[in-house]
Design a protein around this motif. Structure first.
Motif, mmCIF file in Angstrom:
data_model
loop_
_atom_site.group_PDB
_atom_site.id
_atom_site.type_symbol
_atom_site.label_atom_id
_atom_site.label_comp_id
_atom_site.label_asym_id
_atom_site.label_seq_id
_atom_site.Cartn_x
_atom_site.Cartn_y
_atom_site.Cartn_z
ATOM 1 N N PHE A 168 -14.832 1.725 -24.327
ATOM 2 C CA PHE A 168 -13.712 2.654 -24.412
ATOM 3 C C PHE A 168 -13.849 3.596 -25.609
ATOM 4 N N ARG A 169 -14.651 3.220 -26.572
ATOM 5 C CA ARG A 169 -14.930 4.137 -27.678
ATOM 6 C C ARG A 169 -15.766 5.320 -27.172
ATOM 7 N N ARG A 173 -14.774 9.256 -27.101
ATOM 8 C CA ARG A 173 -15.648 10.267 -27.711
ATOM 9 C C ARG A 173 -16.038 11.343 -26.706
ATOM 10 N N THR A 174 -16.305 10.948 -25.468
ATOM 11 C CA THR A 174 -16.645 11.918 -24.433
ATOM 12 C C THR A 174 -15.458 12.816 -24.128
ATOM 13 N N THR A 180 -11.318 18.764 -26.000
ATOM 14 C CA THR A 180 -10.620 19.232 -27.190
ATOM 15 C C THR A 180 -11.524 20.151 -27.995
ATOM 16 N N THR A 181 -10.926 20.814 -28.969
ATOM 17 C CA THR A 181 -11.695 21.719 -29.833
ATOM 18 C C THR A 181 -11.858 21.157 -31.237
ATOM 19 N N TYR A 182 -11.600 19.869 -31.409
ATOM 20 C CA TYR A 182 -11.741 19.267 -32.735
ATOM 21 C C TYR A 182 -13.219 19.214 -33.129
ATOM 22 N N GLU A 188 -15.968 11.956 -35.073
ATOM 23 C CA GLU A 188 -16.784 10.853 -35.580
ATOM 24 C C GLU A 188 -16.005 9.981 -36.550
ATOM 25 N N MET A 189 -15.203 10.608 -37.394
ATOM 26 C CA MET A 189 -14.402 9.829 -38.339
ATOM 27 C C MET A 189 -13.314 9.038 -37.625
#
Length: 236
Positions: A168-169, A173-174, A180-182, A188-189
């Protein structure tokens, strides 16, 4: 490879205790590496669901009772590791400041990790109040936290066979990268990953908490609002 390493260690220990003499026949470097094929390493990704199927799974989790089901919800919402979630303590939580601080000794990186809590996360945590004075997710005997395989059992109960807790991590991340535009460092943090470059890590010493708060709020909103609570097709 693992078996050979164990044999090498045993024979080295025997030689140190003067129980045997001569070279170690299980040594790899300068010995077996000249006789046997090179040992390659394969990275097999953890099984995971799509973000949409994960949202549907969250709706199904509402039908289950117990600490393990609530831990599964919190693990997905926070994108934390299985052990980090199962071992959560009340002393790590500041619900007024909406913050969960996992101490370094419980983190893979050895560094404390702050997680901004959304209303959805706090709702899950609040359901566990009064269950145990120390552990957020106590085991059935109230002698400690739930075991490491408890979340996996929840997935088995719901017949989710293509995903493992750690997967689920990757789902988060995907989703973050595709929808999103982050910036990469914020995503990563959020996973408590170290920055790719030592130079980058040396200059960027913050944890981007407020930016991550917005990211986690969007993730919570997606999981609870973006996908309708229709019947979830079990993946086998």
């Amino acid at each position: 490879s693992r078996l050979r390493n164990r044999i090498e260690l045993v024979l080295d220990a025997a030689k140190a205790r003067k129980l045997r003499e001569g070279e170690n026949p299980a040594r790899w470097r300068g010995h077996l590496d000249k006789l046997l094929p090179k040992q390659g390493s394969r990275v097999k990704p953890f099984g995971s669901l799509s973000a949409e199927d994960t949202a549907r799974l969250m709706h199904r989790l509402d039908s289950l009772e117990g600490a393990a089901a609530r831990a599964t919800e919190l693990m997905i919402l926070t994108a934390t590791r299985n052990s980090e979630t199962c071992g959560a303590r009340w002393s790590e939580l500041d619900l007024e400041q909406k913050l969960w601080t996992i101490p370094g000794e419980r983190m893979k990186t050895g560094k404390a990790h702050r997680i901004p809590l959304t209303e959805a996360m706090i709702e899950v945590i609040s359901q566990q109040k009064g269950q145990h004075p120390e552990w957020v997710f106590p085991n059935s005997r109230r002698t400690g936290c739930i075991p490491g395989n408890a979340i996996g059992r929840v997935l088995d109960t719901l017949k989710v066979h293509m995903a493992v807790p750690h997967g689920f991590r990757a789902t988060f991340r995907t989703w973050a990268a595709e929808t999103t535009t982050y910036p990469r460092e914020v995503c990563e943090m959020a996973l408590a990953h170290t920055l790719g470059s030592k130079v980058e890590a040396a200059y960027n010493r913050g944890d981007l908490l407020e930016k991550r708060r917005g990211l986690m709020q969007e993730w919570s909103g997606f999981l609870h609002e973006a996908t309708p609570p229709r019947v979830y097709a079990a993946v086998s």
